[in-house]
Design an enzyme around this catalytic site. Structure first.
Site, PDB file in Angstrom:
ATOM      1  CB  CYS A 331     -11.029  41.997 -10.763  1.00 40.46           C
ATOM      2  SG  CYS A 331     -10.745  41.456 -12.529  1.00 40.46           S
ATOM      3  CG  HIS A 429     -15.729  40.329 -10.653  1.00 47.72           C
ATOM      4  ND1 HIS A 429     -15.406  41.348  -9.901  1.00 47.72           N
ATOM      5  CD2 HIS A 429     -14.834  39.995 -11.456  1.00 47.72           C
ATOM      6  CE1 HIS A 429     -14.624  42.025 -10.694  1.00 47.72           C
ATOM      7  NE2 HIS A 429     -14.135  41.180 -11.727  1.00 47.72           N
TER       8      HIS A 429
END
Length: 486
Positions: A331, A429
């Site tokens: 991310c 994630h």
């Protein structure tokens, strides 16, 4: 309606874990249970089944209750971006970025949305287990409160107060909370729990009696130190740095960014016996013997990139790459590994474009719109199955010809890979939670995996915690209390 609220004498007294354990214990009794937290402050977030964003702790509690997570379980989420500002998420969607003073002025108008979410949950459940935030003893924050007594009184929910004996001073913290509360607030507390007890319980009998004598609250139980709680994802960064990984083998180093987010991505690696996970605090160099460096997610990419460089970690990372070490960005960490990061709207501070670490041929433009969705797919190199979620703001443009790192089941590709995956990044994630994917990734380091899905580990821990709570808490008294909710 039946509901009970667990508040604490302070932060990190174990509210989230006890709510999760109580949800599982009640669900095991055949009750339909829903967790609820009016206001959460955490950069560890999860994607709910309806696509919105909630605190990771409430997603865990939903799992404990054996239901899908929903945005009504955490209607207000604050995600700190700096020491004075936070992103405001309401009903799963971003409502803007506010300074602390601005949020205090907004709280009264948010109470109606909080109560509406709570009532929707109440209609769908036999019992709602509510978690407070921080401590009701912070009476300087009582005006306009929606997280503790402000909610409890508006919703008519009885409260059980939790004290943490492990940190010391539990008698003073419980009795002191009673002393500073407004009498009408104190009347909402119908009992107390002592958490994290170690040793001979009989030695604390006089302490329990003293608390009841000074507060009038009955003791509903003393909870021992729950070793199984270490297998659960931590709610916030308070827990970072206390313990390293438990395994042996190749070293995985993770720099602790100042606004680190969704760091529970590392939990599966921390419990993986085939590798060693080390969280590197500010001021310490990245270890020279690391096999893999993971740049984690962050709530503020550009400021944390500057923070990364201020620690000298950029120099350490460059040396790691020259030695042939592996690098993975997740991310915000993926964005940092690119060539440039642009913030034309000034979402993280000044409107600017900054140079990234230059290890991947990608460029990122931050945007106000946030992507939140559950994701399934495969690792491009090995074909191993992956399951996870995306929570990010911004668009990353990948240079022509660059290899994707993930192939998603919805037809998209995600991430970028160089040198057969030695340097890679992606937005996903939960990447290591699925045993198949984690085994493939640690195999690249020359290690073997334990083959356990993270969800299996967490579920077993919840069952163990629930069994302990069934033994040490007067659950019937808690259910009776919940039946007194308005």
């Amino acid at each position: 309606m039946a509901a009970v609220m667990l508040q604490g004498t302070g932060s990190d007294v174990g509210k989230s874990v006890l709510v999760a354990g109580l949800c599982r214990a009640l669900a095991n009794r055949g009750l339909t249970v829903r967790p609820f937290k009016a206001q959460n402050m955490s950069n560890n977030a999860a994607v709910a089944a309806d696509g919105g964003e909630i605190g990771r702790a409430q997603a865990l509690q939903a799992m404990a209750a054996r239901v899908a997570p929903g945005v009504d379980m955490n209607p207000v989420l604050l995600k700190p971006q700096s020491d004075r500002t936070a992103q405001l998420v309401v009903a799963g969607r971003v409502r803007g970025t506010l300074a602390a003073g601005d949020y205090r002025r907004r709280k009264p108008e948010l109470l109606a949305e909080v109560l509406a979410a709570y009532r929707r949950l109440s209609h769908a459940a036999d019992i709602v287990v509510v978690e407070g935030a921080g401590s009701p003893a912070e009476i300087n924050l009582r005006a306009g409160d929606i997280a503790n007594m402000g909610f409890a009184r508006a919703a008519g929910v009885p409260v059980v107060l939790i004290g943490d004996i492990d940190r010391g001073g539990v008698i003073a913290s419980l009795v002191g909370t009673h002393a500073v509360l407004d009498p009408d607030d104190a009347a909402m507390i119908r009992g107390f729990l002592v958490n994290k007890f170690r040793g001979d319980l009989s030695l604390f009998d006089d302490g329990l009696a003293a608390i009841t004598a000074r507060t009038g609250w009955p003791n509903l139980g003393v909870v021992p130190w729950l070793a199984d709680a270490a297998r659960l994802p931590a709610e916030d960064a308070v827990a970072l740095g206390r313990d390293g990984g438990t395994g042996a083998g190749p070293l995985i180093a993770v720099p602790m960014l100042s606004r680190i987010a969704n760091f529970d991505d590392m939990d599966a690696l921390a419990h993986e016996p085939g590798v060693r996970l080390m969280m590197i605090p500010p001021g310490q160099p990245l270890p020279g013997d690391a096999a893999l460096v993971i740049l984690p997610g962050t709530k503020a990419t550009i400021p944390d990139l500057a923070f990364f460089r201020a620690q000298g970690w950029d120099v350490d990372l460059a040396a790691h790459v020259r030695r042939g070490g592996r690098v993975l960005g997740i991310c915000g960490g993926y964005q940092m590994l690119g060539r440039t990061i642009a913030d034309p709207l000034g979402l993280e501070g000044a409107a600017e474009t900054v140079a990234g670490l230059g290890l991947l041929p990608v460029d990122t433009v931050l945007a106000a719109a946030k992507q939140t969705r559950a994701v399934t797919g495969r690792l491009a190199a090995s074909g191993a199955r992956i399951t996870g979620y995306e929570i990010h703001a911004g668009v990353t443009i990948v240079a022509d010809g660059a290899a994707p790192w993930l192939h998603l089941d919805d037809g998209r590709v995600d991430g970028t890979s160089l040198d057969d995956g030695r340097i890679a990044g992606c937005y996903l994630h939960g990447l290591f939670d699925r045993a198949e994917a984690r085994a493939a990734l640690v195999a690249e380091l020359g290690a073997a995996s334990d083959g356990l899905d993270r969800v299996t580990v967490i579920d077993a821990a919840l069952d163990a915690i629930a069994a302990t709570l069934d033994r040490v808490i007067d659950i019937d008294a808690v259910i009776a209390l919940a039946g007194e909710a308005a």
